[in-house]
Design an enzyme around this catalytic site. Sequence first.
Site, PDB file in Angstrom:
ATOM      1  N   LYS A   1      20.062   4.376  67.908  1.00  0.00           N
ATOM      2  CA  LYS A   1      18.275   5.588  67.892  1.00  0.00           C
ATOM      3  C   LYS A   1      17.814   4.870  66.662  1.00  0.00           C
ATOM      4  O   LYS A   1      18.696   4.901  65.636  1.00  0.00           O
ATOM      5  CB  LYS A   1      19.295   6.588  67.679  1.00  0.00           C
ATOM      6  CG  LYS A   1      20.758   6.526  68.776  1.00  0.00           C
ATOM      7  CD  LYS A   1      21.178   8.418  69.460  1.00  0.00           C
ATOM      8  CE  LYS A   1      22.334   7.936  69.664  1.00  0.00           C
ATOM      9  NZ  LYS A   1      23.501   7.916  69.193  1.00  0.00           N
TER      10      LYS A   1
ATOM     11  N   ASP B   1      27.917   3.573  71.886  1.00  0.00           N
ATOM     12  CA  ASP B   1      27.114   4.718  71.820  1.00  0.00           C
ATOM     13  C   ASP B   1      27.263   4.635  69.942  1.00  0.00           C
ATOM     14  O   ASP B   1      27.944   5.049  69.247  1.00  0.00           O
ATOM     15  CB  ASP B   1      26.872   6.009  72.554  1.00  0.00           C
ATOM     16  CG  ASP B   1      26.047   7.178  71.592  1.00  0.00           C
ATOM     17  OD1 ASP B   1      24.488   6.339  72.319  1.00  0.00           O
ATOM     18  OD2 ASP B   1      25.740   7.536  70.560  1.00  0.00           O
TER      19      ASP B   1
ATOM     20  N   HIS C   1      16.133   9.368  67.992  1.00  0.00           N
ATOM     21  CA  HIS C   1      17.118  10.135  67.992  1.00  0.00           C
ATOM     22  C   HIS C   1      16.926  12.076  68.405  1.00  0.00           C
ATOM     23  O   HIS C   1      17.559  12.778  68.241  1.00  0.00           O
ATOM     24  CB  HIS C   1      17.463  10.168  66.296  1.00  0.00           C
ATOM     25  CG  HIS C   1      18.996  10.229  66.518  1.00  0.00           C
ATOM     26  ND1 HIS C   1      20.087   9.587  65.777  1.00  0.00           N
ATOM     27  CD2 HIS C   1      19.788  11.301  67.119  1.00  0.00           C
ATOM     28  CE1 HIS C   1      21.483   9.896  65.835  1.00  0.00           C
ATOM     29  NE2 HIS C   1      21.425  10.280  66.429  1.00  0.00           N
TER      30      HIS C   1
ATOM     31  N   TYR D   1      24.664   7.072  61.440  1.00  0.00           N
ATOM     32  CA  TYR D   1      25.760   6.787  61.697  1.00  0.00           C
ATOM     33  C   TYR D   1      27.206   6.056  61.075  1.00  0.00           C
ATOM     34  O   TYR D   1      27.854   5.887  60.468  1.00  0.00           O
ATOM     35  CB  TYR D   1      26.719   6.374  62.914  1.00  0.00           C
ATOM     36  CG  TYR D   1      26.568   7.447  63.870  1.00  0.00           C
ATOM     37  CD1 TYR D   1      25.668   8.919  63.875  1.00  0.00           C
ATOM     38  CD2 TYR D   1      26.589   6.784  65.762  1.00  0.00           C
ATOM     39  CE1 TYR D   1      24.762   9.394  65.257  1.00  0.00           C
ATOM     40  CE2 TYR D   1      25.925   7.836  66.818  1.00  0.00           C
ATOM     41  CZ  TYR D   1      25.363   9.066  66.414  1.00  0.00           C
ATOM     42  OH  TYR D   1      25.069   9.723  67.441  1.00  0.00           O
TER      43      TYR D   1
HETATM   44  N1  LIG Z   1      21.898  11.996  69.609  1.00  0.00           N
HETATM   45  C1  LIG Z   1      23.034  13.131  69.198  1.00  0.00           C
HETATM   46  O1  LIG Z   1      21.844  13.659  68.473  1.00  0.00           O
HETATM   47  C2  LIG Z   1      24.336  12.933  68.887  1.00  0.00           C
HETATM   48  C3  LIG Z   1      24.293  13.553  68.645  1.00  0.00           C
HETATM   49  C4  LIG Z   1      26.006  14.164  68.423  1.00  0.00           C
HETATM   50  C5  LIG Z   1      26.831  12.779  69.620  1.00  0.00           C
HETATM   51  N2  LIG Z   1      26.447  12.051  69.680  1.00  0.00           N
HETATM   52  C6  LIG Z   1      27.374  10.871  70.303  1.00  0.00           C
HETATM   53  O2  LIG Z   1      28.116  11.156  71.841  1.00  0.00           O
HETATM   54  C7  LIG Z   1      29.066  10.812  70.580  1.00  0.00           C
HETATM   55  C8  LIG Z   1      30.549  12.402  71.440  1.00  0.00           C
HETATM   56  O3  LIG Z   1      29.659  13.467  70.787  1.00  0.00           O
HETATM   57  P1  LIG Z   1      30.796  14.156  69.345  1.00  0.00           P
HETATM   58  O4  LIG Z   1      31.741  13.089  68.885  1.00  0.00           O
HETATM   59  O5  LIG Z   1      29.548  15.247  69.009  1.00  0.00           O
HETATM   60  O6  LIG Z   1      32.078  14.788  70.405  1.00  0.00           O
HETATM   61  P2  LIG Z   1      32.917  14.623  71.381  1.00  0.00           P
HETATM   62  O7  LIG Z   1      33.089  13.718  72.050  1.00  0.00           O
HETATM   63  O8  LIG Z   1      32.584  16.057  72.636  1.00  0.00           O
HETATM   64  O9  LIG Z   1      34.222  14.986  70.708  1.00  0.00           O
HETATM   65  C9  LIG Z   1      34.605  14.412  69.888  1.00  0.00           C
HETATM   66  C10 LIG Z   1      35.857  14.996  69.547  1.00  0.00           C
HETATM   67  O10 LIG Z   1      36.899  15.467  70.374  1.00  0.00           O
HETATM   68  C11 LIG Z   1      37.758  14.635  70.183  1.00  0.00           C
HETATM   69  N3  LIG Z   1      38.603  14.125  71.345  1.00  0.00           N
HETATM   70  C12 LIG Z   1      38.268  12.871  71.463  1.00  0.00           C
HETATM   71  N4  LIG Z   1      39.199  12.940  72.769  1.00  0.00           N
HETATM   72  C13 LIG Z   1      40.172  13.792  72.894  1.00  0.00           C
HETATM   73  C14 LIG Z   1      40.370  14.294  73.612  1.00  0.00           C
HETATM   74  N5  LIG Z   1      41.427  13.642  75.301  1.00  0.00           N
HETATM   75  N6  LIG Z   1      41.576  15.201  73.432  1.00  0.00           N
HETATM   76  C15 LIG Z   1      41.222  15.979  72.225  1.00  0.00           C
HETATM   77  N7  LIG Z   1      40.645  15.692  71.440  1.00  0.00           N
HETATM   78  C16 LIG Z   1      39.431  14.481  71.634  1.00  0.00           C
HETATM   79  C17 LIG Z   1      37.581  13.568  68.429  1.00  0.00           C
HETATM   80  O11 LIG Z   1      39.033  13.157  67.634  1.00  0.00           O
HETATM   81  P3  LIG Z   1      39.520  11.997  67.194  1.00  0.00           P
HETATM   82  O12 LIG Z   1      38.458  10.894  66.565  1.00  0.00           O
HETATM   83  O13 LIG Z   1      40.228  12.367  66.299  1.00  0.00           O
HETATM   84  O14 LIG Z   1      40.031  11.590  68.408  1.00  0.00           O
HETATM   85  C18 LIG Z   1      36.369  14.270  68.308  1.00  0.00           C
HETATM   86  O15 LIG Z   1      37.244  14.839  66.809  1.00  0.00           O
HETATM   87  C19 LIG Z   1      29.138  11.107  69.733  1.00  0.00           C
HETATM   88  O16 LIG Z   1      30.068  10.103  68.847  1.00  0.00           O
HETATM   89  C20 LIG Z   1      28.235   9.433  69.538  1.00  0.00           C
HETATM   90  O17 LIG Z   1      28.019   8.662  69.393  1.00  0.00           O
HETATM   91  C21 LIG Z   1      24.817  11.840  69.930  1.00  0.00           C
END
Ligand SMILES: NC(=O)c1ccc[n+]([C@@H]2O[C@H](COP(=O)([O-])OP(=O)(O)OC[C@H]3O[C@@H](n4cnc5c(N)ncnc54)[C@H](OP(=O)(O)O)[C@@H]3O)[C@@H](O)[C@H]2O)c1
Length: 326
Positions: free
Chosen positions: A76, A43, A109, A48
């Site tokens: 997106k 994704d 998005h 990004y």
């Molecule tokens: N459509 C939208 O508006 C939108 C908005 C937000 C996100 N997204 C998408 O969704 C994806 C995921 O959401 P997100 O990045 O906001 O949050 P998330 O996946 O809930 O959390 C990511 C964070 O958690 C850490 N992490 C990952 N696995 C872990 C584990 N097993 N134990 C402890 N910490 C862990 C990562 O650190 P490290 O990387 O340092 O390991 C990072 O800091 C995004 O990357 C993006 O692709 C879309």
Amino acid sequence: MYLKLPSGAKMPVLGLGTWEAISDEEIETAVNTALDFEYRHIDTAWVYENEGAIGKVLKKRFASGLKRKDVFITTKLPMTGVHPERVSMFMEKSLANLQLDYVDLYLIHFPVGCKYYEGETRPKFNDKGEIETEGRTDHGALWKKMEELVDSGKAKNIGLSNYNISQIETILQNAKIKPAVLQVELHVYLQQRELVEFCQKNKIVVVAYSPLGNPGMNKFLQKLGQQPRQLANILEDPVVGEIAKKHKKTPAQVALRFLVQRGCAVIPKSVTPKRIDENRKLFDFVLSDEEMKALQGLDVGEAARVCDFKVFGGLDKHPDFPFTRQ
Ligand SMILES: NC(=O)c1ccc[n+]([C@@H]2O[C@H](COP(=O)([O-])OP(=O)(O)OC[C@H]3O[C@@H](n4cnc5c(N)ncnc54)[C@H](OP(=O)(O)O)[C@@H]3O)[C@@H](O)[C@H]2O)c1
């Protein structure tokens, strides 16, 4: 494990999130590790600023045996592209970055459009620090342009992100091709049951973003010079921890499994190989009804939203802002 989209395409339930994975080195490590660990869904998004780095990794992997048809790539349309006249242009830009002929899924998005300035990759802010938005979004006209991307083969599937029920209904009323996916924030503290049920009833697959509640959010806010927030930490929640212990799993695996058992796809982001490995081990255990109920009880609702888009000052004043105004 896959979820079937209305086009017949199979979307892997587990994908790699890449928001805030910016440097080429981070992307190279994260995407290569994920592919080595059998992730087949990535994704990304124009905003990004990592599509180019992802494209470079994919190109190398395709040259060494990975088949294009075996990976599911989502990107997106940015807020600066939320205008019928800009959809095709942004699709072309993303395809060029990714070095692909098509994406598997193209999402709007966010339902609010921002002013676009040629050569600028990010939205602009005025003197008051507010984002320069367009007027009301013409969702019908915008969606028609999204449908044209399917007709031309540039996007195999199209969908929405951060839309609310009434905005999805508007799209559904006039759609020739229905949205295949809704990508929204979803985790144990923000369960959005009404929205998920609405989508599932309308055969729209829900993809859970920030499925771990984004424990890295404060790092992002700090980078923008904004105050850190008091974020509830799912990974330290005692109920999640207790269930994890019982299954000999980690809290992250339980938080992700909970969403998978709700019928959603998950796209946890990590650039850490050990965590990328940890986050994929979701398919060898099942949460009992009782455990699901206990996790359902952790729902906080709107106050637990992490990605409220308030970093874009003034966005919440826009009439198409999709979340409850607080
Ligand atoms: N459509 C939208 O508006 C939108 C908005 C937000 C996100 N997204 C998408 O969704 C994806 C995921 O959401 P997100 O990045 O906001 O949050 P998330 O996946 O809930 O959390 C990511 C964070 O958690 C850490 N992490 C990952 N696995 C872990 C584990 N097993 N134990 C402890 N910490 C862990 C990562 O650190 P490290 O990387 O340092 O390991 C990072 O800091 C995004 O990357 C993006 O692709 C879309």
